[in-house]
Design an enzyme around this catalytic site. Structure first.
Site, PDB file in Angstrom:
ATOM      1  N   GLU A  57       5.133   7.020 -92.717  1.00 15.99           N
ATOM      2  CA  GLU A  57       5.157   6.477 -91.357  1.00 15.99           C
ATOM      3  C   GLU A  57       5.998   5.197 -91.264  1.00 15.99           C
ATOM      4  O   GLU A  57       6.782   5.012 -90.334  1.00 15.99           O
ATOM      5  CB  GLU A  57       3.725   6.193 -90.882  1.00 15.99           C
ATOM      6  CG  GLU A  57       3.671   5.644 -89.455  1.00 15.99           C
ATOM      7  CD  GLU A  57       2.250   5.341 -88.972  1.00 15.99           C
ATOM      8  OE1 GLU A  57       1.300   5.572 -89.746  1.00 15.99           O
ATOM      9  OE2 GLU A  57       2.121   4.874 -87.826  1.00 15.99           O
TER      10      GLU A  57
ATOM     11  N   GLU B   2       2.397   6.812 -80.201  1.00 18.44           N
ATOM     12  CA  GLU B   2       2.337   7.677 -81.394  1.00 18.44           C
ATOM     13  C   GLU B   2       3.276   8.844 -81.111  1.00 18.44           C
ATOM     14  O   GLU B   2       2.988   9.720 -80.293  1.00 18.44           O
ATOM     15  CB  GLU B   2       0.902   8.199 -81.606  1.00 18.44           C
ATOM     16  CG  GLU B   2      -0.159   7.114 -81.807  1.00 18.44           C
ATOM     17  CD  GLU B   2      -0.333   6.706 -83.274  1.00 18.44           C
ATOM     18  OE1 GLU B   2       0.465   7.175 -84.123  1.00 18.44           O
ATOM     19  OE2 GLU B   2      -1.250   5.910 -83.569  1.00 18.44           O
TER      20      GLU B   2
HETATM   21 ZN   LIG Z   1       0.353   3.777 -87.478  1.00 24.38          ZN
END
Ligand SMILES: [Zn+2]
Length: 501
Positions: A345, A464
């Site tokens: 990520e 997100e």
């Molecule tokens: Zn995160």
């Protein structure tokens, strides 16, 4: 004379000014146009001088040397600067002389700049009070012009071998009644030394870098304050910065030739506006930087499309001027964030954040990155970056993960603690753009208590982009196409939000 006046009054308005128009940045752009420098000068004169009986200052259209110091005198006399060929007035300049019907015409420069033939021509228009401010060279001319101005506490010194620096400071010098005295880069001519002494000013402004006015020259001046810069564009920008000039409206002229900036500088002085310079092919970085820094949205462009083309002017209309934004690439350093399908990520969020940064900066936003490499600022530090500078927007970029491999799609979070309505609005815009651009599953806009959006005091969201744990989403997340689209979508969402503020 009377007959001529009537003819002029009956002439149709050939020289309409371009109609001012509004820009994406919420400002106004007006152009004072003209087919050539003579016509631009005349249109500037029409714009600024509606009454008759003033003075007119006349300068050679093709040689800047004698004209460089003229703006403070023109302003002092409330005179427009018109241009002439050496031996002949152009028709359009003649017409403007007749319209202005001046009580006095001052020629700057000797016969080498403007011949006596031009004086005869002016007199034949019925204007009899014509005189010269002359000198054996440009330095003497600048000293002679200075001698016509009232005493001042300050003088301005500029390189007499080049035009940009003297013209960039002209509106400021003119408005404050400071003469512009010229120098050679490496030696202060004796004429100017004497003029400086005679003036008895307490301080001086030195315009230009060391190559334009050496420190040896500066050392001969009273209390010199230098306004330098790496090129003409930066010098003009630094004049605004260092002299803290008003930027409600700014004049924009080509930095490649002197005529439009010269004739425009007196109007700029009257309107208490500075001059910025531009290249004809592009908006120089230094010019763009000051536009962003001062959120300059209103411009008067001097000259026709060949001098300052429309595409260059459009580059001033930055849609995110005035926006200060913190872009937060989630995780980093010791915190990799979610991991899955060969991806981390922390890498993806940083990549998207950098892409977003360049898009935002290009439109004039001030962008602060919470990180620009693989480091880990704490959540408190990230929030503090935004709160301490009073940012307008905080955007945190993340990649989702789930224990369920089927979970997929995009969602954007906000929090009601601070700027609730704005945060929700921003989240809604960004989410809509993300779904449009990415074509991912729409998981919606949601409220949550994530630290960074709960404690940032401005419009703040956490997005997100997709699920690292989902094989389809991960395939997309691997590609630069997807990351670019994500950055573009967030950029568009912020733009839409900012437009409504
Ligand atoms: Zn995160």
């Amino acid at each position: 004379m009377k007959k001529l006046l009537i003819i002029v009054l009956l002439l149709p308005l050939f020289f309409m000014m371009n109609v001012p128009y509004s820009t994406a940045a919420g400002g106004t752009i007006e152009r004072i146009d003209g087919a050539n420098r003579f016509e631009v000068a005349v249109n500037i004169s029409k714009k600024g001088w509606s009454t008759t009986g003033n003075t007119v200052v006349l300068a050679n259209a093709n040689a800047f040397a004698d004209a460089l110091s003229a703006a403070p005198l023109a302003y002092y006399k409330n005179a427009p600067i018109l241009l002439t060929q050496k031996d002949q007035l152009t028709a359009i300049t003649k017409q403007e002389m007749i319209r202005l019907s001046p009580s006095e015409v001052i020629l700057v420069g000797g016969e080498g700049s403007i011949s006596d033939q031009v004086i005869s021509e002016i007199k034949s228009l019925g204007i009899h009070n014509v005189r010269r401010i002359a000198g054996s060279d440009r330095f003497e001319v600048s000293a002679a012009i200075a001698a016509e101005l009232p005493a001042s506490s300050k003088i301005v010194i500029a390189d007499g071998t080049k035009f940009p620096d003297a013209l960039a400071i002209a509106p400021y010098a003119a408005r404050n009644g400071y003469p512009i005295l010229l120098t050679l880069p490496n030696s202060l001519p004796s004429t100017i030394q004497n003029a400086v002494k005679a003036r008895n000013a307490q301080s001086s402004i030195v315009v230009g870098g060391l190559a334009s006015v050496s420190s040896q020259v500066a050392s001969q001046l009273p209390a010199p304050q230098r306004i330098g810069g790496s090129d003409r564009y930066e010098v003009a920008a630094n004049i605004i910065r260092q002299l803290n000039m008003k930027t409600d409206k700014v004049f924009l002229a080509t930095g490649l030739s002197f005529a439009d900036a010269l004739t425009g500088s007196v109007l700029a002085a009257k309107q208490n506006a500075p001059i910025l310079l531009t290249h004809s092919n592009y908006l120089p970085e230094a010019t763009k930087k000051i536009i962003i820094e001062k959120s300059i949205i209103n411009f008067t462009v001097l000259g026709g499309l060949a001098s300052v083309p429309a595409n260059v002017v459009n580059q001033t209309a930055l849609s995110l001027l005035g926006l200060t934004i913190v872009v937060d690439a989630g995780h980093g350093g010791s915190d990799t964030g979610a991991v899955g399908n060969g991806l981390k990520e922390e890498d993806i969020t940083l990549d998207v954040a950098k892409r977003l940064q360049s898009k935002l900066s290009a439109q004039g936003a001030k962008v602060i990155m919470t990180r620009t490499s693989d480091t880990y600022p704490t959540l408190t530090e990230r929030v503090e970056m935004a709160n301490s500078i009073g940012a307008d927007v905080f955007v945190s970029i993340h990649i989702n993960s789930s224990t369920s491999p089927s979970a997929s799609g995009t969602e954007t979070y906000w929090n009601r603690t601070y700027a609730a309505a704005e945060s929700k609005e921003l989240a809604t815009y960004i989410q809509r753009e993300l779904i449009d651009e990415l074509g991912t599953k729409d998981r919606g806009v949601k409220e949550a208590n994530f630290y960074v959006i709960k404690n940032s005091k401005m419009a703040s969201v956490l997005t997100e982009l997709a699920f690292i744990s989902n094989s389809n989403d991960a395939k997309l997340l691997k590609t630069s196409t997807f990351r670019e689209k994500a950055a573009q979508a967030i950029f568009q969402g912020i733009s839409a939000y900012w437009k409504n503020q």
